[in-house]
Design an enzyme around this catalytic site. Structure first.
Site, short mmCIF file in Angstrom:
data_model
loop_
_atom_site.label_atom_id
_atom_site.label_comp_id
_atom_site.label_asym_id
_atom_site.label_seq_id
_atom_site.Cartn_x
_atom_site.Cartn_y
_atom_site.Cartn_z
N HIS A 220 4.20 -10.81 -0.32
CA HIS A 220 3.96 -9.72 0.20
C HIS A 220 4.88 -8.57 -0.46
CE1 HIS A 220 8.23 -10.90 1.57
NE2 HIS A 220 8.19 -9.69 1.75
C1 UD1 Z 1 9.09 -5.14 4.66
C2 UD1 Z 1 10.55 -4.73 3.83
C3 UD1 Z 1 10.71 -5.95 2.76
C4 UD1 Z 1 10.61 -7.44 3.64
C5 UD1 Z 1 9.26 -7.34 4.27
C6 UD1 Z 1 9.53 -8.78 5.14
C7 UD1 Z 1 11.08 -2.33 3.23
C8 UD1 Z 1 11.05 -1.30 2.35
N1 UD1 Z 1 10.25 -3.50 3.13
O1 UD1 Z 1 8.14 -5.13 3.93
O2 UD1 Z 1 11.90 -5.79 2.20
O3 UD1 Z 1 10.74 -8.34 2.67
O4 UD1 Z 1 9.49 -6.26 5.29
O5 UD1 Z 1 8.42 -9.19 5.59
O6 UD1 Z 1 11.78 -2.13 4.70
N2 UD1 Z 1 1.85 -4.60 8.73
C9 UD1 Z 1 0.98 -4.78 9.75
N3 UD1 Z 1 1.75 -5.30 10.94
C10 UD1 Z 1 2.92 -5.36 11.05
C11 UD1 Z 1 3.82 -4.88 10.07
C12 UD1 Z 1 3.20 -4.40 8.87
O7 UD1 Z 1 -0.26 -4.78 9.64
O8 UD1 Z 1 3.35 -5.74 12.18
C13 UD1 Z 1 1.37 -3.79 7.41
C14 UD1 Z 1 0.91 -2.62 7.37
O9 UD1 Z 1 -0.24 -2.37 6.87
C15 UD1 Z 1 1.98 -2.03 6.63
C16 UD1 Z 1 2.57 -3.03 5.53
O10 UD1 Z 1 2.11 -4.18 6.33
O11 UD1 Z 1 1.73 -0.70 6.18
C17 UD1 Z 1 4.01 -3.07 5.14
O12 UD1 Z 1 4.74 -3.03 6.16
P1 UD1 Z 1 6.20 -2.50 5.83
O13 UD1 Z 1 7.10 -2.94 7.22
O14 UD1 Z 1 6.15 -1.15 5.36
O15 UD1 Z 1 6.71 -3.21 4.56
P2 UD1 Z 1 6.83 -4.94 4.28
O16 UD1 Z 1 5.73 -4.97 3.24
O17 UD1 Z 1 6.29 -5.52 5.55
N1 UDP Z 2 8.41 -16.65 7.72
C1 UDP Z 2 7.76 -16.99 8.92
N2 UDP Z 2 6.21 -17.11 9.09
C2 UDP Z 2 5.48 -16.62 7.94
C3 UDP Z 2 6.15 -16.45 6.68
C4 UDP Z 2 7.65 -16.46 6.73
O1 UDP Z 2 8.51 -17.49 10.02
O2 UDP Z 2 4.26 -16.75 7.96
C5 UDP Z 2 9.70 -16.56 7.70
C6 UDP Z 2 10.33 -17.32 6.52
O3 UDP Z 2 10.34 -18.48 6.87
C7 UDP Z 2 11.75 -16.98 6.33
C8 UDP Z 2 11.31 -15.16 6.42
O4 UDP Z 2 10.16 -15.54 7.44
O5 UDP Z 2 12.53 -17.28 7.42
C9 UDP Z 2 11.07 -14.58 5.38
O6 UDP Z 2 10.52 -13.44 5.64
P1 UDP Z 2 9.72 -12.54 4.50
O7 UDP Z 2 9.12 -13.28 3.74
O8 UDP Z 2 8.58 -11.81 5.40
O9 UDP Z 2 10.80 -11.53 3.99
P2 UDP Z 2 11.96 -11.71 2.94
O10 UDP Z 2 12.67 -12.61 3.03
O11 UDP Z 2 11.02 -11.71 1.74
O12 UDP Z 2 12.57 -10.36 3.16
#
Ligand code: UD1
Ligand code: UDP
Length: 376
Positions: A220
């Protein structure tokens, strides 16, 4: 006297982390702490947010923003303004943030400017790569915090290197911030929820997966998803791994990555790659516990690979969780197909591996809650 804190969550891993701390703060003895919860709405799909509240018994948010997705400026700016409004009304004694997302940064900035002490859980982590938005968020949050709870010894060292040096003869304040090595609250969670997951999750049966008969992958990071060439290279590596291993590779796909794959139309996906919707934490625990190996760019999933003693191929050029690499339980494969395959081969060879307890004893949240009760 009862003290109050406002906890900010917004992204999936923060909601999961909130389960551990909210449990500890409700249970603990000593000064009473009332916790209010604010959800920024950074993540909003049911399987990125609501599922965790329901499954893990996390109290419903007292404040719900509807920030949603967008550029860093719009997303962080709108949260900053809305959190400031809540802080103006609530006037808590502290504001607690987790990790390194835009929700973390917005919370920390809003509170620090209002002289409300910031409590940062997962402080001190550094990738030393400022191209990551998370690295900027971590540094800014640490340097506006009053309480810095570090999950690893390396994180404490990183803070010392940046000049953090608590003076025990002076009160804790933003100019004399307290740094404490507590262990990792995600380890608390994995221990606490593992047996519940065994009872409640049917993810293996639902997907026809045999114990030790599949690989698990998550992708991601912005630099992997938003760069088509990197994403193609990662899938080339995964496709090779699938050809060689002959077993399914389960990929619970973050919506960001799903969108990019659909937009591109040029990503080849091997027939053994099973793309599924993001799963609940209980399902994720079962997938991690019973897979043969993990391939990921996630911070949290790297650590969980370690907790469940799985080899981990990391789809990044570097990591802030350096201990996993140093102990030989992870390899950095970046987005290089050859290195991804080599990583798979390395962990398939079944070398003897050791897992020293670098993430504490599963009581990090209790330790954090005790410190807050004492000093806030
Ligand atoms: C964010 C965090 C990242 C973290 C991740 C956990 C920032 C800069 N990044 O990244 O550090 O590891 O969350 O998962 O804060 N989207 C959906 N539905 C949702 C959420 C997101 O469709 O419920 C899609 C949208 O297209 C959005 C994209 O995912 O633009 C990115 O979401 P965003 O929250 O901006 O960043 P993450 O990549 O999720
Ligand atoms: N996780 C989850 N379901 C998923 C993918 C991840 O519950 O489909 C959990 C995972 O076990 C961990 C956390 O989400 O506890 C990690 O989140 P993510 O990878 O989105 O973000 P990061 O840790 O890189 O910020």
């Amino acid at each position: 006297m009862t003290k109050s804190i406002l906890t900010i969550v917004g992204a999936r891993p923060q909601i999961i982390k909130a389960a551990a701390f909210s449990r500890a703060i409700r249970k603990g003895s000593g000064a009473k702490i009332k916790e209010y919860l604010l959800h920024t709405g950074q993540h909003y799909d049911a399987n990125m947010s609501r599922v965790f509240f329901e499954e893990m018994g996390i109290p419903q948010p007292d404040f719900q923003l509807s920030t949603g997705s967008g550029g860093h400026g719009r997303q962080t700016g709108s949260m900053l303004e809305a959190i400031e409004n809540v802080l103006n009304d609530l006037r808590p004694d502290g504001l607690l943030v987790y990790g390194d997302t835009n929700s973390t940064l917005a919370g920390a900035l809003a509170a620090a400017k209002m002289h409300i002490p910031v409590i940062h859980i997962e402080a001190g982590l550094r990738s030393f790569n400022k191209n990551m938005p998370e690295e900027i968020n971590r540094i800014c949050t640490d340097h506006t915090s009053t309480f810095l709870f570090a999950p690893t010894a390396t994180a404490v060292k990183n803070l010392e290197n940046e000049g953090f040096a608590f003076d025990g003869n002076k009160p804790v304040s933003i100019d004399n911030p307290l740094v404490k090595h507590t262990g990792d609250i995600m380890y608390d969670n994995s221990l606490y929820f593992a047996s519940m997951a065994e009872e409640k999750s049917s993810v293996l049966e639902q997907n026809g997966l045999k114990k030790d008969g599949f690989l698990l992958c998550t992708i991601h990071r912005d630099f992997n998803t938003d760069n088509e060439e990197r994403l193609q290279n990662i899938f080339s590596g995964l496709n090779e791994v699938c050809s060689v291993s002959g077993i399914p590779l389960v990929l619970p796909l973050h919506p960001r990555t799903r969108n990019r794959i659909e937009q591109s139309g040029r990503i080849n996906v091997h027939k053994n790659i099973r793309i599924i919707e993001p799963v609940s934490f209980f399902d994720m625990i079962m997938l991690e516990k019973y897979c043969r190996m993990i391939i990921t760019d996630s911070g949290g999933v790297q650590k969980e690979a370690y907790f469940f003693r799985k080899g981990c191929v990391v789809l990044r050029p570097e990591t802030e969780w350096v201990e996993i690499m140093e102990t030989g339980n992870g390899v950095l494969a970046d987005a290089d197909p050859q290195k991804i395959l080599e990583g798979y081969r390395h962990f398939s060879a079944g070398h003897e591996r050791n897992y020293p307890s670098i993430y504490g004893n599963g009581k990090a949240a209790e330790d954090i809650s005790k410190t807050i009760r004492k000093h806030l």
